[in-house]
Design an enzyme around this catalytic site. Structure first.
Site, PDB file in Angstrom:
ATOM      1  N   THR A  23     -77.396  -1.071   6.768  1.00 44.23           N
ATOM      2  CA  THR A  23     -78.477  -0.657   7.668  1.00 44.23           C
ATOM      3  C   THR A  23     -79.204  -1.857   8.259  1.00 44.23           C
ATOM      4  OG1 THR A  23     -80.650   0.412   7.663  1.00 44.23           O
ATOM      5  CG2 THR A  23     -79.892  -0.437   5.561  1.00 44.23           C
ATOM      6  N   ASP A  24     -79.812  -1.636   9.426  1.00 47.68           N
ATOM      7  CA  ASP A  24     -80.634  -2.702  10.026  1.00 47.68           C
ATOM      8  C   ASP A  24     -81.875  -3.004   9.186  1.00 47.68           C
ATOM      9  OD1 ASP A  24     -82.075  -0.371  10.580  1.00 47.68           O
ATOM     10  OD2 ASP A  24     -82.154  -0.681  12.749  1.00 47.68           O
ATOM     11  N   GLU A  25     -82.211  -2.097   8.259  1.00 49.40           N
ATOM     12  CA  GLU A  25     -83.425  -2.317   7.462  1.00 49.40           C
ATOM     13  C   GLU A  25     -83.320  -3.544   6.558  1.00 49.40           C
ATOM     14  OE1 GLU A  25     -85.437   1.010   5.764  1.00 49.40           O
ATOM     15  OE2 GLU A  25     -84.810   2.349   7.366  1.00 49.40           O
ATOM     16  N   TYR A  49     -85.742   0.888  -0.984  1.00 47.89           N
ATOM     17  CA  TYR A  49     -84.491   1.329  -0.346  1.00 47.89           C
ATOM     18  C   TYR A  49     -83.793   0.151   0.333  1.00 47.89           C
ATOM     19  CZ  TYR A  49     -81.450   2.898   3.415  1.00 47.89           C
ATOM     20  OH  TYR A  49     -80.385   3.020   4.284  1.00 47.89           O
ATOM     21  N   ASP A  99    -100.367   6.300   6.458  1.00 44.70           N
ATOM     22  CA  ASP A  99     -99.148   5.558   6.764  1.00 44.70           C
ATOM     23  C   ASP A  99     -98.264   5.386   5.528  1.00 44.70           C
ATOM     24  OD1 ASP A  99     -97.415   4.262   8.410  1.00 44.70           O
ATOM     25  OD2 ASP A  99     -98.794   2.649   8.981  1.00 44.70           O
ATOM     26  N   LYS A 139     -71.308  12.900  -5.028  1.00 44.95           N
ATOM     27  CA  LYS A 139     -71.981  13.406  -6.234  1.00 44.95           C
ATOM     28  C   LYS A 139     -72.698  14.725  -5.963  1.00 44.95           C
ATOM     29  CE  LYS A 139     -75.548  11.653  -9.456  1.00 44.95           C
ATOM     30  NZ  LYS A 139     -76.569  10.587  -9.572  1.00 44.95           N
ATOM     31  N   LYS A 168     -80.159  -1.793  -0.478  1.00 45.13           N
ATOM     32  CA  LYS A 168     -79.062  -1.928   0.486  1.00 45.13           C
ATOM     33  C   LYS A 168     -78.721  -3.408   0.685  1.00 45.13           C
ATOM     34  CE  LYS A 168     -77.285   0.919   2.573  1.00 45.13           C
ATOM     35  NZ  LYS A 168     -76.072   1.741   2.225  1.00 45.13           N
TER      36      LYS A 168
HETATM   37  P1  NAD Z   1     -77.540  11.063   3.270  1.00 47.91           P
HETATM   38  O1  NAD Z   1     -78.664  10.923   2.318  1.00 47.91           O
HETATM   39  O2  NAD Z   1     -77.568  12.144   4.293  1.00 47.91           O
HETATM   40  O3  NAD Z   1     -76.177  11.243   2.461  1.00 47.91           O
HETATM   41  C1  NAD Z   1     -75.870  10.521   1.301  1.00 47.91           C
HETATM   42  C2  NAD Z   1     -74.682  11.178   0.619  1.00 47.91           C
HETATM   43  O4  NAD Z   1     -74.331  10.371  -0.524  1.00 47.91           O
HETATM   44  C3  NAD Z   1     -74.971  12.586   0.086  1.00 47.91           C
HETATM   45  O5  NAD Z   1     -73.893  13.446   0.369  1.00 47.91           O
HETATM   46  C4  NAD Z   1     -75.100  12.379  -1.424  1.00 47.91           C
HETATM   47  O6  NAD Z   1     -74.727  13.512  -2.193  1.00 47.91           O
HETATM   48  C5  NAD Z   1     -74.142  11.219  -1.656  1.00 47.91           C
HETATM   49  N1  NAD Z   1     -74.462  10.438  -2.858  1.00 47.91           N
HETATM   50  C6  NAD Z   1     -75.670   9.972  -3.245  1.00 47.91           C
HETATM   51  N2  NAD Z   1     -75.566   9.320  -4.413  1.00 47.91           N
HETATM   52  C7  NAD Z   1     -74.242   9.342  -4.760  1.00 47.91           C
HETATM   53  C8  NAD Z   1     -73.499   8.829  -5.842  1.00 47.91           C
HETATM   54  N3  NAD Z   1     -74.100   8.152  -6.834  1.00 47.91           N
HETATM   55  N4  NAD Z   1     -72.171   9.019  -5.877  1.00 47.91           N
HETATM   56  C9  NAD Z   1     -71.546   9.729  -4.887  1.00 47.91           C
HETATM   57  N5  NAD Z   1     -72.196  10.265  -3.842  1.00 47.91           N
HETATM   58  C10 NAD Z   1     -73.541  10.060  -3.773  1.00 47.91           C
HETATM   59  O7  NAD Z   1     -77.386   9.638   3.956  1.00 47.91           O
HETATM   60  P2  NAD Z   1     -76.939   9.231   5.440  1.00 47.91           P
HETATM   61  O8  NAD Z   1     -78.127   9.245   6.329  1.00 47.91           O
HETATM   62  O9  NAD Z   1     -75.726   9.991   5.809  1.00 47.91           O
HETATM   63  O10 NAD Z   1     -76.559   7.701   5.210  1.00 47.91           O
HETATM   64  C11 NAD Z   1     -75.246   7.342   4.808  1.00 47.91           C
HETATM   65  C12 NAD Z   1     -75.180   5.838   4.654  1.00 47.91           C
HETATM   66  O11 NAD Z   1     -75.506   5.210   5.892  1.00 47.91           O
HETATM   67  C13 NAD Z   1     -76.144   5.278   3.626  1.00 47.91           C
HETATM   68  O12 NAD Z   1     -75.487   4.250   2.930  1.00 47.91           O
HETATM   69  C14 NAD Z   1     -77.296   4.723   4.459  1.00 47.91           C
HETATM   70  O13 NAD Z   1     -77.896   3.651   3.800  1.00 47.91           O
HETATM   71  C15 NAD Z   1     -76.564   4.278   5.706  1.00 47.91           C
HETATM   72  N6  NAD Z   1     -77.340   4.276   6.956  1.00 47.91           N
HETATM   73  C16 NAD Z   1     -78.021   5.390   7.356  1.00 47.91           C
HETATM   74  C17 NAD Z   1     -78.700   5.392   8.575  1.00 47.91           C
HETATM   75  C18 NAD Z   1     -79.433   6.611   9.069  1.00 47.91           C
HETATM   76  O14 NAD Z   1     -80.115   6.537  10.099  1.00 47.91           O
HETATM   77  N7  NAD Z   1     -79.333   7.767   8.416  1.00 47.91           N
HETATM   78  C19 NAD Z   1     -78.685   4.241   9.372  1.00 47.91           C
HETATM   79  C20 NAD Z   1     -77.985   3.119   8.924  1.00 47.91           C
HETATM   80  C21 NAD Z   1     -77.314   3.163   7.725  1.00 47.91           C
HETATM   81  O1  TDX Z   2     -92.788  12.566   8.163  1.00 44.70           O
HETATM   82  C1  TDX Z   2     -92.483  11.474   8.712  1.00 44.70           C
HETATM   83  N1  TDX Z   2     -93.355  10.926   9.613  1.00 44.70           N
HETATM   84  C2  TDX Z   2     -93.131   9.736  10.237  1.00 44.70           C
HETATM   85  O2  TDX Z   2     -93.957   9.281  11.027  1.00 44.70           O
HETATM   86  C3  TDX Z   2     -91.255  10.780   8.446  1.00 44.70           C
HETATM   87  C4  TDX Z   2     -90.257  11.333   7.475  1.00 44.70           C
HETATM   88  C5  TDX Z   2     -91.041   9.574   9.092  1.00 44.70           C
HETATM   89  N2  TDX Z   2     -91.962   9.062   9.938  1.00 44.70           N
HETATM   90  C6  TDX Z   2     -91.688   7.757  10.582  1.00 44.70           C
HETATM   91  C7  TDX Z   2     -91.303   6.647   9.644  1.00 44.70           C
HETATM   92  C8  TDX Z   2     -90.374   5.793  10.474  1.00 44.70           C
HETATM   93  O3  TDX Z   2     -91.116   4.869  11.247  1.00 44.70           O
HETATM   94  O4  TDX Z   2     -90.545   7.944  11.433  1.00 44.70           O
HETATM   95  C9  TDX Z   2     -89.701   6.787  11.409  1.00 44.70           C
HETATM   96  C10 TDX Z   2     -88.322   7.220  10.947  1.00 44.70           C
HETATM   97  O5  TDX Z   2     -88.432   7.593   9.585  1.00 44.70           O
HETATM   98  P1  TDX Z   2     -87.172   8.067   8.723  1.00 44.70           P
HETATM   99  O6  TDX Z   2     -86.523   9.206   9.415  1.00 44.70           O
HETATM  100  O7  TDX Z   2     -87.625   8.243   7.307  1.00 44.70           O
HETATM  101  O8  TDX Z   2     -86.181   6.833   8.884  1.00 44.70           O
HETATM  102  P2  TDX Z   2     -86.349   5.266   8.546  1.00 44.70           P
HETATM  103  O9  TDX Z   2     -87.371   5.024   7.526  1.00 44.70           O
HETATM  104  O10 TDX Z   2     -86.456   4.543   9.856  1.00 44.70           O
HETATM  105  O11 TDX Z   2     -84.893   4.991   7.882  1.00 44.70           O
HETATM  106  C11 TDX Z   2     -83.706   5.544   8.479  1.00 44.70           C
HETATM  107  O12 TDX Z   2     -83.017   4.591   9.247  1.00 44.70           O
HETATM  108  C12 TDX Z   2     -82.375   3.545   8.567  1.00 44.70           C
HETATM  109  C13 TDX Z   2     -82.769   6.121   7.430  1.00 44.70           C
HETATM  110  O13 TDX Z   2     -83.454   7.096   6.652  1.00 44.70           O
HETATM  111  C14 TDX Z   2     -82.194   5.048   6.551  1.00 44.70           C
HETATM  112  O14 TDX Z   2     -81.277   5.589   5.628  1.00 44.70           O
HETATM  113  C15 TDX Z   2     -81.490   4.046   7.441  1.00 44.70           C
HETATM  114  O15 TDX Z   2     -81.037   2.962   6.696  1.00 44.70           O
END
Ligand code: NAD
Ligand code: TDX
Length: 341
Positions: free
Chosen positions: A125-127, A153, A275, A34, A157
């Site tokens: 996700t592990d969350e 969030y 926090d 999107k 999920k």
């Molecule tokens: P991100 O936010 O970087 O990317 C999300 C992408 O999805 C973007 O390109 C966005 O444009 C697209 N998108 C959002 N809404 C949409 C919609 N309605 N239709 C089509 N496209 C859409 O996310 P990420 O960090 O790459 O995470 C990807 C997936 O992995 C997610 O499902 C997230 O829950 C999961 N995940 C992320 C992490 C992490 O650490 N980042 C860990 C475990 C699981």
């Molecule tokens: O400004 C900050 N300060 C801070 O202390 C931000 C943005 C985060 N944090 C802390 C919160 C968390 O304990 O750092 C840790 C990591 O934060 P995020 O990067 O927001 O990740 P988290 O909330 O752990 O979630 C991520 O991992 C699981 C991804 O964003 C999710 O999409 C995925 O499912």
């Protein structure tokens, strides 16, 4: 084989597209995205001209757009990365999380039922397991750990995961789910901890650490996550959940200090701020199942992965500077304004 990758203009989805095009050059990859604030076409620039790649702008929750794409492409596999992914944003405004993460998953799976596919894969996700206490380092999330979410969030999920398993049991849809720990690496949107801290430290700006910085995350280099998904979609069992993580637990404070040290910046940049409400204490994955069944093991140690990541942010400043100077500025000042003053 044709694989639809949703959310492929985001962090992990784009890395997955690069991984697939490199490791399976005979497969066709169609990205449906999107292009929300988190999606970035510039990320996909290097593959736009690849004859085995197609980009389509569209919403996974838009049934007409999804059905049209399935009719055109007749995909074999769907890998659903598309999601609203930032916990803090879900606390500010949960609605879009439910729409994209739950209803979007339903729309995609209904199309899978209608047109027939070999595999629908949900990137989770592990969350969804909630959190673990800091004083029980012996505990880990297994695939049997009950779902117990903390944020809008993670609830969205978890809702999607339950729906995926229901489509398997009720309709026999061939599904799989991976639940991964925190990823880091190239193209990570600079609202998330590691890229936020790298980009702000480089500008000598204060680094907002929530609470005391003692919360623990289990960090995995993004390419290792992509390799795990690749194995599961090709060799994983239908109807199964696979946890993905590399036993690399670190407190947020240690992560931030590591980044500062590598960049040669002072720890005085660290600012402890209010926090996150409902902040999960510790995530820790037990990846025994995916290791035993599919032979997956992480390849990149954190010391190497963080070096690669920092180098990438140093060498690709135009990519993230464009983001932090655009619409993201409004989010940052709205969200952190009070915290940092
Ligand atoms: P991100 O936010 O970087 O990317 C999300 C992408 O999805 C973007 O390109 C966005 O444009 C697209 N998108 C959002 N809404 C949409 C919609 N309605 N239709 C089509 N496209 C859409 O996310 P990420 O960090 O790459 O995470 C990807 C997936 O992995 C997610 O499902 C997230 O829950 C999961 N995940 C992320 C992490 C992490 O650490 N980042 C860990 C475990 C699981
Ligand atoms: O400004 C900050 N300060 C801070 O202390 C931000 C943005 C985060 N944090 C802390 C919160 C968390 O304990 O750092 C840790 C990591 O934060 P995020 O990067 O927001 O990740 P988290 O909330 O752990 O979630 C991520 O991992 C699981 C991804 O964003 C999710 O999409 C995925 O499912």
């Amino acid at each position: 084989m044709t694989i639809i990758v949703t959310g492929g203009a985001g962090f992990i989805g784009s890395n997955f597209i690069f991984y697939e095009l490199k490791n399976h050059p005979d497969d066709r990859i169609v990205c449906l995205d999107k292009l929300t604030y988190a999606g970035n076409l510039e990320t996909l620039e290097s593959v736009m001209d690849n004859k085995n790649f197609r980009f389509v702008k569209g919403d996974i929750a838009d049934a007409d757009a999804v059905n049209k794409l399935f009719e055109e492409e007749k995909p074999d596999i769907i890998v659903n990365f598309a999601a609203e992914s930032h916990v803090d944003r879900s606390i500010e405004d949960p609605g879009i999380f439910l729409k994209t993460n739950i209803l979007g998953t339903q729309v995609l799976m209904d199309a899978c039922r209608k047109y027939g596919i070999k595999r629908y894969h949900q990137v989770s996700t592990d969350e969804v397991y909630g959190d673990l206490p800091l004083d029980r380092p012996d505990l880990f999330f297994t695939e049997e750990t009950p779902i117990h979410t903390s944020s809008p969030y993670s609830s969205s999920k978890a809702g999607a995961d339950l729906l995926v398993l229901a489509y398997y049991r009720t309709f026999g849809l061939p599904v799989s789910i991976t639940r991964c720990s925190n990823n880091y690496g190239p193209y990570h949107f600079p609202e998330k901890l590691i890229p936020l801290m790298i980009s702000r430290a480089l500008a000598d700006e204060s680094l907002p650490v929530y609470g005391k910085g003692e919360n623990i995350r289990d960090w995995l280099y993004v390419e290792d996550h992509c390799a795990a998904i690749d194995l599961v979609i090709r060799n994983g069992r239908e109807g199964e959940v696979y946890n993905v993580g590399g036993h690399n637990e670190m407190s947020n404070l240690d992560v931030v200090k590591t980044i500062l040290k590598k960049l040669g910046k002072p720890e005085s940049l660290i600012t402890f701020v209010t926090d996150r409400p409902g902040h999960d204490m510790r995530y820790a994955i037990d990846p025994t199942k995916i290791h035993n069944e599919l032979g997956w093991l992480p390849q990149t140690k954190f010391e190497d992965g963080i070096e690669l990541t920092i180098d990438w942010y140093l060498n690709n400043k135009e990519w993230w500077k464009k983001i932090i100077s655009g619409e993201y500025r409004n989010y940052f000042s709205k969200y952190y304004g009070e915290r940092l003053n």
